[in-house]
Each structure stands twice: as structure tokens, then as C-alpha cells.
Write a protein that holds these residues in place. Structure first.
Motif, mmCIF file in Angstrom:
data_model
loop_
_atom_site.group_PDB
_atom_site.id
_atom_site.type_symbol
_atom_site.label_atom_id
_atom_site.label_comp_id
_atom_site.label_asym_id
_atom_site.label_seq_id
_atom_site.Cartn_x
_atom_site.Cartn_y
_atom_site.Cartn_z
ATOM 1 N N CYS A 32 -11.622 -8.716 0.390
ATOM 2 C CA CYS A 32 -10.620 -9.790 0.398
ATOM 3 C C CYS A 32 -9.660 -9.692 -0.785
ATOM 4 C CB CYS A 32 -11.303 -11.154 0.350
ATOM 5 S SG CYS A 32 -12.269 -11.511 1.825
ATOM 6 N N ALA A 33 -10.022 -8.956 -1.796
ATOM 7 C CA ALA A 33 -9.184 -8.844 -2.991
ATOM 8 C C ALA A 33 -7.918 -8.060 -2.677
ATOM 9 C CB ALA A 33 -9.968 -8.138 -4.098
ATOM 10 N N PRO A 34 -6.798 -8.408 -3.347
ATOM 11 C CA PRO A 34 -5.571 -7.650 -3.117
ATOM 12 C C PRO A 34 -5.746 -6.192 -3.522
ATOM 13 C CG PRO A 34 -5.175 -9.576 -4.526
ATOM 14 C CD PRO A 34 -6.645 -9.473 -4.291
ATOM 15 N N ASP A 35 -5.125 -5.337 -2.783
ATOM 16 C CA ASP A 35 -5.187 -3.905 -3.060
ATOM 17 C C ASP A 35 -4.280 -3.602 -4.243
ATOM 18 O OD1 ASP A 35 -5.140 -1.159 -3.099
ATOM 19 O OD2 ASP A 35 -4.365 -0.931 -1.067
ATOM 20 N N PRO A 36 -4.830 -3.138 -5.382
ATOM 21 C CA PRO A 36 -3.985 -2.861 -6.545
ATOM 22 C C PRO A 36 -2.970 -1.751 -6.287
ATOM 23 C CG PRO A 36 -6.237 -2.158 -6.958
ATOM 24 C CD PRO A 36 -6.221 -2.864 -5.626
ATOM 25 N N ALA A 37 -3.192 -0.946 -5.272
ATOM 26 C CA ALA A 37 -2.249 0.127 -4.947
ATOM 27 C C ALA A 37 -1.078 -0.382 -4.117
ATOM 28 C CB ALA A 37 -2.974 1.250 -4.203
ATOM 29 N N ASP A 38 -1.188 -1.611 -3.602
ATOM 30 C CA ASP A 38 -0.109 -2.193 -2.790
ATOM 31 C C ASP A 38 1.050 -2.554 -3.709
ATOM 32 O OD1 ASP A 38 1.592 -3.625 -1.143
ATOM 33 O OD2 ASP A 38 0.041 -4.948 -0.359
ATOM 34 N N ARG A 39 2.145 -1.829 -3.595
ATOM 35 C CA ARG A 39 3.327 -2.043 -4.429
ATOM 36 C C ARG A 39 4.467 -2.642 -3.611
ATOM 37 N NH1 ARG A 39 2.227 -1.853 -9.707
ATOM 38 N NH2 ARG A 39 4.340 -1.207 -10.171
ATOM 39 N N SER A 40 4.126 -3.381 -2.560
ATOM 40 C CA SER A 40 5.151 -4.043 -1.756
ATOM 41 C C SER A 40 5.787 -5.139 -2.601
ATOM 42 C CB SER A 40 4.542 -4.633 -0.490
ATOM 43 O OG SER A 40 3.677 -5.702 -0.813
ATOM 44 N N PRO A 41 7.027 -5.530 -2.289
ATOM 45 C CA PRO A 41 7.662 -6.601 -3.061
ATOM 46 C C PRO A 41 6.851 -7.901 -3.053
ATOM 47 C CG PRO A 41 9.266 -5.548 -1.631
ATOM 48 C CD PRO A 41 7.925 -4.973 -1.285
ATOM 49 N N GLU A 42 6.210 -8.195 -1.938
ATOM 50 C CA GLU A 42 5.398 -9.410 -1.849
ATOM 51 C C GLU A 42 4.257 -9.376 -2.860
ATOM 52 O OE1 GLU A 42 6.120 -7.391 0.734
ATOM 53 O OE2 GLU A 42 7.296 -8.617 2.104
ATOM 54 N N ARG A 43 3.576 -8.248 -2.931
ATOM 55 C CA ARG A 43 2.443 -8.120 -3.860
ATOM 56 C C ARG A 43 2.925 -8.074 -5.300
ATOM 57 N NH1 ARG A 43 1.324 -10.142 -0.588
ATOM 58 N NH2 ARG A 43 0.272 -9.563 1.276
ATOM 59 N N ALA B 236 9.167 -8.510 -20.464
ATOM 60 C CA ALA B 236 9.844 -7.357 -19.865
ATOM 61 C C ALA B 236 8.884 -6.664 -18.894
ATOM 62 C CB ALA B 236 10.273 -6.389 -20.951
ATOM 63 N N PHE B 237 9.443 -6.175 -17.798
ATOM 64 C CA PHE B 237 8.621 -5.494 -16.799
ATOM 65 C C PHE B 237 9.026 -4.039 -16.595
ATOM 66 C CE2 PHE B 237 8.008 -9.953 -15.775
ATOM 67 C CZ PHE B 237 6.630 -10.006 -15.650
ATOM 68 N N GLU B 238 9.914 -3.512 -17.436
ATOM 69 C CA GLU B 238 10.397 -2.151 -17.239
ATOM 70 C C GLU B 238 9.307 -1.096 -17.363
ATOM 71 O OE1 GLU B 238 13.517 -1.580 -20.049
ATOM 72 O OE2 GLU B 238 12.272 -2.143 -21.743
ATOM 73 N N LYS B 239 8.200 -1.398 -18.021
ATOM 74 C CA LYS B 239 7.105 -0.441 -18.125
ATOM 75 C C LYS B 239 6.086 -0.605 -17.004
ATOM 76 C CE LYS B 239 7.707 0.418 -22.939
ATOM 77 N NZ LYS B 239 7.241 0.371 -24.276
ATOM 78 N N ARG B 240 6.196 -1.702 -16.254
ATOM 79 C CA ARG B 240 5.267 -1.955 -15.148
ATOM 80 C C ARG B 240 5.895 -1.697 -13.791
ATOM 81 N NH1 ARG B 240 3.211 -7.752 -17.325
ATOM 82 N NH2 ARG B 240 2.396 -7.005 -19.290
ATOM 83 N N LEU B 241 7.226 -1.847 -13.724
ATOM 84 C CA LEU B 241 7.932 -1.710 -12.452
ATOM 85 C C LEU B 241 8.978 -0.614 -12.552
ATOM 86 C CD1 LEU B 241 8.608 -5.512 -11.809
ATOM 87 C CD2 LEU B 241 6.801 -4.115 -10.787
ATOM 88 N N SER B 242 9.083 0.181 -11.508
ATOM 89 C CA SER B 242 10.121 1.208 -11.453
ATOM 90 C C SER B 242 11.461 0.534 -11.142
ATOM 91 C CB SER B 242 9.797 2.231 -10.364
ATOM 92 O OG SER B 242 9.969 1.643 -9.080
ATOM 93 N N PRO B 243 12.581 1.207 -11.398
ATOM 94 C CA PRO B 243 13.885 0.633 -11.015
ATOM 95 C C PRO B 243 13.953 0.303 -9.518
ATOM 96 C CG PRO B 243 14.216 2.466 -12.516
ATOM 97 C CD PRO B 243 12.746 2.446 -12.163
ATOM 98 N N GLU B 244 13.340 1.126 -8.686
ATOM 99 C CA GLU B 244 13.328 0.872 -7.244
ATOM 100 C C GLU B 244 12.530 -0.380 -6.927
ATOM 101 O OE1 GLU B 244 12.405 3.898 -8.606
ATOM 102 O OE2 GLU B 244 14.313 4.913 -8.189
ATOM 103 N N GLU B 245 11.396 -0.565 -7.598
ATOM 104 C CA GLU B 245 10.578 -1.762 -7.363
ATOM 105 C C GLU B 245 11.313 -3.016 -7.821
ATOM 106 O OE1 GLU B 245 6.038 -0.054 -7.614
ATOM 107 O OE2 GLU B 245 7.097 -0.454 -9.493
ATOM 108 N N ILE B 246 12.028 -2.934 -8.932
ATOM 109 C CA ILE B 246 12.810 -4.083 -9.399
ATOM 110 C C ILE B 246 13.876 -4.428 -8.369
ATOM 111 C CG2 ILE B 246 14.483 -4.860 -11.132
ATOM 112 C CD1 ILE B 246 12.785 -3.352 -13.228
ATOM 113 N N ASP B 247 14.531 -3.424 -7.827
ATOM 114 C CA ASP B 247 15.566 -3.657 -6.820
ATOM 115 C C ASP B 247 14.973 -4.297 -5.564
ATOM 116 O OD1 ASP B 247 18.399 -3.394 -6.332
ATOM 117 O OD2 ASP B 247 17.869 -1.919 -4.798
ATOM 118 N N GLN B 248 13.821 -3.816 -5.124
ATOM 119 C CA GLN B 248 13.156 -4.397 -3.960
ATOM 120 C C GLN B 248 12.685 -5.823 -4.254
ATOM 121 O OE1 GLN B 248 10.029 -1.642 -3.064
ATOM 122 N NE2 GLN B 248 11.433 -0.101 -2.248
#
Length: 110
Positions: free
Chosen positions: A15-26, A83-95
Motif C-alpha cells: 500500500c505504500a507509495p512507490d518511491p520510484a514513481d516520479r509522476s507529477p502527482e507523486r 529549494a528542490f533543484e537537487k531533488r527534482l530534474s528540470p523536466e520534473e519541475i516543468d511537469q
């Protein structure tokens, strides 16, 4: 541990969220919802009006193109926001920005 305990733990793990899920929702759930609320309403305990994404003028102004300031705030942080620049890629920030628009009221038709 008994078999019942192991079965319960296995069920909870599924039931736990998948840490590999990098969807914008997650990404929103993981990094934003604590302060901005599950539906963009902001956290009333923090008593900061700029946390409510439903009424964010910066986000509303970014809807039709100029996203640089929203991108900068997510990447570099703003006031108490980290800041989230070390956790999120530019593409993830855009999404993630695209995802944030869902909290804004629908635009009036021209």
C-alpha cells in the motif's frame, strides 16, 4: 514473527507509495502537499496565504506562458520554501508546474 504478522507487513508494504514513481502527482504528494495541501488549499496551520495554490496570482499569471518565476521558486526556493533543484530534474519541475495548474480555477473562455 508469526505468519500473520508477516502477511500484515507485506500487505502494508504493497500500500505504500512507490518511491520510484516520479509522476507529477507523486512528486506533489512527496514534496508539496505538506505545505500546499492535498488539493492546493494550503495548510491552515501555517497561516500563509501564498500557500493556497488555488488563488496564487503567480501561478495564474504563469498559465499562459511565462513560467520562469515559478520554475525559479521551485528550483531555488522562496522565503520558507526549500529549494528542490537537487531533488527534482528540470523536466520534473516543468511537469510539476503543469500539475499545479489543476488547482487554479478554469480560465474564462475568450
Amino acid at each position: 514473527m508469526g505468519i500473520a504478522t508477516l502477511a500484515l507487513l507485506a500487505g502494508l508494504a504493497s500500500c505504500a507509495p512507490d518511491p520510484a514513481d516520479r509522476s507529477p502527482e507523486r512528486l506533489y504528494e512527496r514534496y508539496c502537499a505538506r505545505c500546499h495541501g492535498a488539493e492546493g488549499e494550503g495548510n491552515p496551520r501555517l497561516e500563509k496565504p501564498n500557500l493556497d495554490l488555488r488563488i496564487s496570482t503567480l501561478l495564474a499569471e504563469s498559465r499562459d506562458g511565462e513560467r520562469a518565476e515559478v520554475t525559479r521558486r521551485i528550483a531555488q526556493g522562496h522565503e520558507s520554501m526549500p529549494a528542490f533543484e537537487k531533488r527534482l530534474s528540470p523536466e520534473e519541475i516543468d511537469q510539476l508546474i503543469d500539475y499545479l495548474f489543476r488547482f487554479q480555477p478554469a480560465a474564462d473562455p475568450p
